[in-house]
Scaffold this motif. Structure first.
Motif, PDB file in Angstrom:
ATOM      1  N   ASP A 231      -8.078   5.616 -17.935  1.00  0.00           N
ATOM      2  CA  ASP A 231      -7.090   4.808 -18.647  1.00  0.00           C
ATOM      3  C   ASP A 231      -5.721   4.888 -17.960  1.00  0.00           C
ATOM      4  N   VAL A 232      -5.373   6.084 -17.498  1.00  0.00           N
ATOM      5  CA  VAL A 232      -4.090   6.264 -16.814  1.00  0.00           C
ATOM      6  C   VAL A 232      -4.060   5.449 -15.527  1.00  0.00           C
ATOM      7  N   VAL A 233      -5.156   5.457 -14.784  1.00  0.00           N
ATOM      8  CA  VAL A 233      -5.235   4.677 -13.541  1.00  0.00           C
ATOM      9  C   VAL A 233      -5.117   3.186 -13.863  1.00  0.00           C
ATOM     10  N   ASP A 234      -5.781   2.722 -14.913  1.00  0.00           N
ATOM     11  CA  ASP A 234      -5.680   1.316 -15.324  1.00  0.00           C
ATOM     12  C   ASP A 234      -4.246   0.954 -15.687  1.00  0.00           C
ATOM     13  N   ILE A 235      -3.583   1.840 -16.411  1.00  0.00           N
ATOM     14  CA  ILE A 235      -2.190   1.592 -16.807  1.00  0.00           C
ATOM     15  C   ILE A 235      -1.311   1.494 -15.572  1.00  0.00           C
ATOM     16  N   TYR A 236      -1.506   2.411 -14.621  1.00  0.00           N
ATOM     17  CA  TYR A 236      -0.712   2.372 -13.384  1.00  0.00           C
ATOM     18  C   TYR A 236      -0.949   1.071 -12.621  1.00  0.00           C
ATOM     19  N   GLN A 237      -2.196   0.698 -12.484  1.00  0.00           N
ATOM     20  CA  GLN A 237      -2.507  -0.529 -11.747  1.00  0.00           C
ATOM     21  C   GLN A 237      -1.886  -1.752 -12.427  1.00  0.00           C
ATOM     22  N   ASN A 238      -1.985  -1.820 -13.737  1.00  0.00           N
ATOM     23  CA  ASN A 238      -1.386  -2.947 -14.469  1.00  0.00           C
ATOM     24  C   ASN A 238       0.134  -2.949 -14.327  1.00  0.00           C
ATOM     25  N   ALA A 239       0.739  -1.772 -14.417  1.00  0.00           N
ATOM     26  CA  ALA A 239       2.193  -1.680 -14.275  1.00  0.00           C
ATOM     27  C   ALA A 239       2.625  -2.082 -12.871  1.00  0.00           C
ATOM     28  N   PHE A 240       1.848  -1.696 -11.861  1.00  0.00           N
ATOM     29  CA  PHE A 240       2.184  -2.055 -10.492  1.00  0.00           C
ATOM     30  C   PHE A 240       2.091  -3.563 -10.284  1.00  0.00           C
ATOM     31  N   ILE A 241       1.090  -4.175 -10.869  1.00  0.00           N
ATOM     32  CA  ILE A 241       0.948  -5.634 -10.765  1.00  0.00           C
ATOM     33  C   ILE A 241       2.147  -6.328 -11.399  1.00  0.00           C
ATOM     34  N   VAL A 242       2.547  -5.882 -12.578  1.00  0.00           N
ATOM     35  CA  VAL A 242       3.703  -6.473 -13.255  1.00  0.00           C
ATOM     36  C   VAL A 242       4.964  -6.253 -12.420  1.00  0.00           C
TER      37      VAL A 242
ATOM     38  N   LYS B 256       0.828  -1.206   0.000  1.00  0.00           N
ATOM     39  CA  LYS B 256       0.000   0.000   0.000  1.00  0.00           C
ATOM     40  C   LYS B 256       0.865   1.260   0.000  1.00  0.00           C
ATOM     41  N   VAL B 257       1.916   1.269   0.802  1.00  0.00           N
ATOM     42  CA  VAL B 257       2.804   2.432   0.861  1.00  0.00           C
ATOM     43  C   VAL B 257       3.454   2.669  -0.494  1.00  0.00           C
ATOM     44  N   VAL B 258       3.972   1.615  -1.104  1.00  0.00           N
ATOM     45  CA  VAL B 258       4.642   1.760  -2.401  1.00  0.00           C
ATOM     46  C   VAL B 258       3.638   2.199  -3.459  1.00  0.00           C
ATOM     47  N   TYR B 259       2.477   1.589  -3.469  1.00  0.00           N
ATOM     48  CA  TYR B 259       1.442   1.927  -4.454  1.00  0.00           C
ATOM     49  C   TYR B 259       1.016   3.380  -4.305  1.00  0.00           C
ATOM     50  N   GLU B 260       0.667   3.771  -3.090  1.00  0.00           N
ATOM     51  CA  GLU B 260       0.135   5.112  -2.865  1.00  0.00           C
ATOM     52  C   GLU B 260       1.191   6.205  -3.001  1.00  0.00           C
ATOM     53  N   ASP B 261       2.428   5.900  -2.681  1.00  0.00           N
ATOM     54  CA  ASP B 261       3.489   6.902  -2.784  1.00  0.00           C
ATOM     55  C   ASP B 261       3.834   7.206  -4.241  1.00  0.00           C
ATOM     56  N   ASN B 262       3.749   6.212  -5.085  1.00  0.00           N
ATOM     57  CA  ASN B 262       4.141   6.391  -6.486  1.00  0.00           C
ATOM     58  C   ASN B 262       2.984   6.768  -7.402  1.00  0.00           C
ATOM     59  N   ARG B 263       1.772   6.519  -6.982  1.00  0.00           N
ATOM     60  CA  ARG B 263       0.598   6.778  -7.833  1.00  0.00           C
ATOM     61  C   ARG B 263       0.492   8.232  -8.291  1.00  0.00           C
ATOM     62  N   PRO B 264       0.554   9.225  -7.395  1.00  0.00           N
ATOM     63  CA  PRO B 264       0.423  10.606  -7.862  1.00  0.00           C
ATOM     64  C   PRO B 264       1.546  11.020  -8.814  1.00  0.00           C
ATOM     65  N   LYS B 265       2.734  10.497  -8.583  1.00  0.00           N
ATOM     66  CA  LYS B 265       3.867  10.810  -9.468  1.00  0.00           C
ATOM     67  C   LYS B 265       3.594  10.272 -10.870  1.00  0.00           C
ATOM     68  N   PHE B 266       3.091   9.055 -10.937  1.00  0.00           N
ATOM     69  CA  PHE B 266       2.785   8.451 -12.235  1.00  0.00           C
ATOM     70  C   PHE B 266       1.648   9.202 -12.920  1.00  0.00           C
ATOM     71  N   LEU B 267       0.588   9.507 -12.183  1.00  0.00           N
ATOM     72  CA  LEU B 267      -0.553  10.202 -12.772  1.00  0.00           C
ATOM     73  C   LEU B 267      -0.141  11.579 -13.291  1.00  0.00           C
ATOM     74  N   ASN B 268       0.714  12.265 -12.559  1.00  0.00           N
ATOM     75  CA  ASN B 268       1.206  13.556 -13.010  1.00  0.00           C
ATOM     76  C   ASN B 268       2.044  13.403 -14.289  1.00  0.00           C
ATOM     77  N   PHE B 269       2.912  12.417 -14.319  1.00  0.00           N
ATOM     78  CA  PHE B 269       3.733  12.142 -15.498  1.00  0.00           C
ATOM     79  C   PHE B 269       2.852  11.848 -16.717  1.00  0.00           C
TER      80      PHE B 269
END
Length: 66
Positions: free
Chosen positions: A44-55, A21-34
């Motif tokens: 779509d951006v949220v889906d991409i982030y979630q898929n990338a995090f799973i991988v 949760k810490v890793v996911y939540e800490d990096n999510r806003p950075k990714f969404l901003n990028f």
């Protein structure tokens, strides 16, 4: 200092929800901003982030990321 600065790959390998949760939540806003540069829908951006995090997590657990 980021919350994830003190988290190691070994910490991630424990599979603890709190660590993930810490890793996911800490990096999510950075990714969404990028991703704003690419003119994609936010859903779509949220889906991409979630898929990338799973991988990423699967690769950590399988030892592909060291």
């Amino acid at each position: 200092m980021s919350k994830t600065d003190s988290i190691s790959l070994e910490d991630l390998k424990t599979g603890q929800d709190s660590v993930l949760k810490v890793v996911y939540e800490d990096n999510r806003p950075k990714f969404l901003n990028f991703a704003k540069r690419y003119d994609l829908r936010e859903e779509d951006v949220v889906d991409i982030y979630q898929n990338a995090f799973i991988v990423f997590y699967e690769n950590v657990m399988n030892g592909r990321i060291k």
